[in-house]
Design a protein around this motif. Structure first.
Motif, PDB file in Angstrom:
ATOM      1  N   ARG A   1      67.522   5.245  25.007  1.00 13.34           N
ATOM      2  CA  ARG A   1      66.202   5.019  25.176  1.00 13.34           C
ATOM      3  C   ARG A   1      65.479   4.179  23.926  1.00 13.34           C
ATOM      4  N   GLU A   2      66.128   3.983  22.952  1.00 15.81           N
ATOM      5  CA  GLU A   2      65.711   3.252  21.715  1.00 15.81           C
ATOM      6  C   GLU A   2      65.766   1.773  21.829  1.00 15.81           C
ATOM      7  N   ARG A   3      66.967   1.574  22.838  1.00 19.50           N
ATOM      8  CA  ARG A   3      67.333  -0.085  23.063  1.00 19.50           C
ATOM      9  C   ARG A   3      66.954  -0.530  24.362  1.00 19.50           C
ATOM     10  N   THR A   4      66.866   0.354  25.386  1.00 20.15           N
ATOM     11  CA  THR A   4      66.511  -0.057  26.827  1.00 20.15           C
ATOM     12  C   THR A   4      65.568   0.762  27.409  1.00 20.15           C
ATOM     13  N   ASP A   5      64.923   0.533  28.613  1.00 21.00           N
ATOM     14  CA  ASP A   5      64.127   1.175  29.380  1.00 21.00           C
ATOM     15  C   ASP A   5      64.957   1.696  30.765  1.00 21.00           C
ATOM     16  N   PHE A   6      64.636   2.751  31.461  1.00 19.86           N
ATOM     17  CA  PHE A   6      65.568   3.192  32.220  1.00 19.86           C
ATOM     18  C   PHE A   6      64.638   3.348  33.746  1.00 19.86           C
ATOM     19  N   SER A   7      65.462   3.114  34.796  1.00 22.48           N
ATOM     20  CA  SER A   7      64.952   3.746  36.126  1.00 22.48           C
ATOM     21  C   SER A   7      64.734   4.998  35.986  1.00 22.48           C
ATOM     22  N   ASP A   8      64.412   5.630  37.189  1.00 24.41           N
ATOM     23  CA  ASP A   8      64.507   6.923  37.471  1.00 24.41           C
ATOM     24  C   ASP A   8      66.089   7.215  37.528  1.00 24.41           C
ATOM     25  N   ARG A   9      66.575   8.605  37.361  1.00 21.36           N
ATOM     26  CA  ARG A   9      67.721   9.006  37.331  1.00 21.36           C
ATOM     27  C   ARG A   9      68.167   8.857  38.916  1.00 21.36           C
ATOM     28  N   TYR A  10      69.359   8.491  38.936  1.00 19.24           N
ATOM     29  CA  TYR A  10      70.028   8.322  40.397  1.00 19.24           C
ATOM     30  C   TYR A  10      71.254   8.933  40.480  1.00 19.24           C
ATOM     31  N   PHE A  11      71.780   9.664  39.213  1.00 19.31           N
ATOM     32  CA  PHE A  11      73.168  10.399  39.395  1.00 19.31           C
ATOM     33  C   PHE A  11      73.172  11.425  38.075  1.00 19.31           C
ATOM     34  N   ARG A  12      73.637  12.672  38.290  1.00 27.09           N
ATOM     35  CA  ARG A  12      73.937  13.397  37.154  1.00 27.09           C
ATOM     36  C   ARG A  12      75.226  14.231  37.367  1.00 27.09           C
ATOM     37  N   SER A  13      76.171  14.077  36.633  1.00 27.22           N
ATOM     38  CA  SER A  13      77.325  14.730  36.792  1.00 27.22           C
ATOM     39  C   SER A  13      77.360  16.109  36.328  1.00 27.22           C
ATOM     40  N   PRO A  14      77.461  17.324  37.049  1.00 24.75           N
ATOM     41  CA  PRO A  14      77.267  18.692  36.546  1.00 24.75           C
ATOM     42  C   PRO A  14      78.570  19.094  36.034  1.00 24.75           C
ATOM     43  N   ALA A  15      78.411  20.403  35.290  1.00 20.85           N
ATOM     44  CA  ALA A  15      79.682  21.039  34.939  1.00 20.85           C
ATOM     45  C   ALA A  15      80.007  21.963  36.197  1.00 20.85           C
ATOM     46  N   ARG A  16      81.400  22.313  36.265  1.00 21.18           N
ATOM     47  CA  ARG A  16      81.819  22.908  37.411  1.00 21.18           C
ATOM     48  C   ARG A  16      83.034  23.893  37.094  1.00 21.18           C
ATOM     49  N   PHE A  17      83.030  25.034  37.589  1.00 19.85           N
ATOM     50  CA  PHE A  17      84.376  25.893  37.742  1.00 19.85           C
ATOM     51  C   PHE A  17      85.365  25.642  38.744  1.00 19.85           C
ATOM     52  N   VAL A  18      86.514  25.523  38.475  1.00 17.62           N
ATOM     53  CA  VAL A  18      87.456  25.545  39.564  1.00 17.62           C
ATOM     54  C   VAL A  18      88.356  26.778  39.565  1.00 17.62           C
ATOM     55  N   ALA A  19      88.630  27.207  40.588  1.00 17.60           N
ATOM     56  CA  ALA A  19      89.721  28.437  40.843  1.00 17.60           C
ATOM     57  C   ALA A  19      90.942  28.052  41.719  1.00 17.60           C
ATOM     58  N   ARG A  20      91.958  28.595  41.648  1.00 20.24           N
ATOM     59  CA  ARG A  20      93.066  28.398  42.666  1.00 20.24           C
ATOM     60  C   ARG A  20      92.583  28.806  43.969  1.00 20.24           C
ATOM     61  N   ARG A  21      93.048  28.233  45.109  1.00 19.30           N
ATOM     62  CA  ARG A  21      92.545  28.335  46.318  1.00 19.30           C
ATOM     63  C   ARG A  21      93.359  29.784  46.636  1.00 19.30           C
ATOM     64  N   GLY A  22      92.541  30.616  47.358  1.00 19.35           N
ATOM     65  CA  GLY A  22      93.224  31.958  47.795  1.00 19.35           C
ATOM     66  C   GLY A  22      92.776  33.086  47.055  1.00 19.35           C
ATOM     67  N   ASP A  23      92.343  32.700  45.614  1.00 18.51           N
ATOM     68  CA  ASP A  23      91.907  33.836  44.581  1.00 18.51           C
ATOM     69  C   ASP A  23      91.038  34.581  45.251  1.00 18.51           C
ATOM     70  N   PRO A  24      90.763  35.904  44.817  1.00 17.90           N
ATOM     71  CA  PRO A  24      89.435  36.607  45.578  1.00 17.90           C
ATOM     72  C   PRO A  24      88.315  35.905  45.114  1.00 17.90           C
ATOM     73  N   ALA A  25      87.413  36.100  45.984  1.00 19.08           N
ATOM     74  CA  ALA A  25      86.235  35.240  45.769  1.00 19.08           C
ATOM     75  C   ALA A  25      85.618  36.121  44.723  1.00 19.08           C
TER      76      ALA A  25
END
Length: 253
Positions: A96-120
């Motif tokens: 922000r010190e060098r540019t102005d920005f539009s409203d946010r249009y995307f955010r990459s969240p953090a996620r957990f991944v597990a093996r398919r078939g593992d108990p919920a």
């Protein structure tokens, strides 16, 4: 699930496009799939590119799009060689010190991944206390695990590929990392359908940033406000949803 970043109660006013230049000169990069890269025909493509084109259609204004190295984007705005940069530039105090920005249009969240078939399983600090979780070393994702999931057995890996391989082999119970990169892996052939998202998403800005905005030259409020109007319209009209599902068939949220 398609993320929405626009408050339905807040409706930006329709801009006076006569205050804008005859055309909007967008700049982006070619090395950031699925956001911006060169397609098989050599032309720019990706989520960012499609968003830029949709904005121009919404505003009924002519646009151009030029590929530049990431480190030259802000300079192009400051020098007047470009009007807007849509290239995954993170909104932060430093940027922000060098540019102005539009409203946010995307955010990459953090996620957990597990093996398919593992108990919920619930994804809470208590529920994962006996689990081993892989993470790329010295990242914001590792810092988040240590601060909020400090009972788990953290397994550090030198890179994402090594962490993903460990999950596939069963050397770890879960993997924690960037939602976009994990979604691309889950949707690709390399994962061989092994795994699925569990829990989340996690979006704490202190660790994972405020998201992406379209950068413009400092003080260029007419363009910034026009971009905000167009982005809100793309959401209301369902255009954003269509583009999101095109580029993220496995939602990052």
């Amino acid at each position: 699930m398609v993320p929405g970043f626009w408050d339905p109660k807040r409706r930006p006013e329709r801009p006076d496009v006569t205050r804008l230049p005859v055309q909007i000169r967008f700049v982006t990069t070619e090395d950031y799939p699925p956001f911006s890269f060169r397609g098989e025909d050599g032309r720019p493509t990706g989520f960012n590119v499609d968003i830029a084109r949709a904005i121009c259609t919404e505003l009924a204004i002519r646009c151009t799009l030029e590929i530049l190295p990431f480190e030259q984007l802000v300079e192009a705005l400051e020098s007047g060689k470009a009007d807007a940069a849509i290239a995954g530039i993170a909104i932060s105090a430093a940027s922000r010190e060098r540019t102005d920005f539009s409203d946010r249009y995307f955010r990459s969240p953090a996620r957990f991944v597990a093996r398919r078939g593992d108990p919920a399983q619930k994804v809470t600090p208590d529920a994962l206390a006996s689990k081993s979780v892989g993470v790329v070393a010295d990242t914001a994702h590792e810092a988040y695990l240590r601060d909020f999931f400090n009972e788990i057995a953290i397994r550090r890996f030198p890179d994402a590929e090594a962490a993903r391989a460990a999950l596939q082999k069963g050397d770890i119970d879960l993997l924690f990392g960037d939602g976009v990169q994990l979604a691309l892996w889950l949707n690709g052939t390399a994962s061989a359908g092994c795994c699925v998202f569990v829990g989340g998403p996690f979006t704490e800005s202190l660790y994972f940033g405020e998201g992406m905005g379209i950068a413009v030259k400092r003080g260029n409020d007419p363009l910034r406000q026009s971009l905000n109007y167009a982005l809100a319209q793309l959401w209301e009209e369902g255009v954003y949803t269509d583009l999101y599902l095109r580029w993220f068939p496995i939602s990052v949220y």
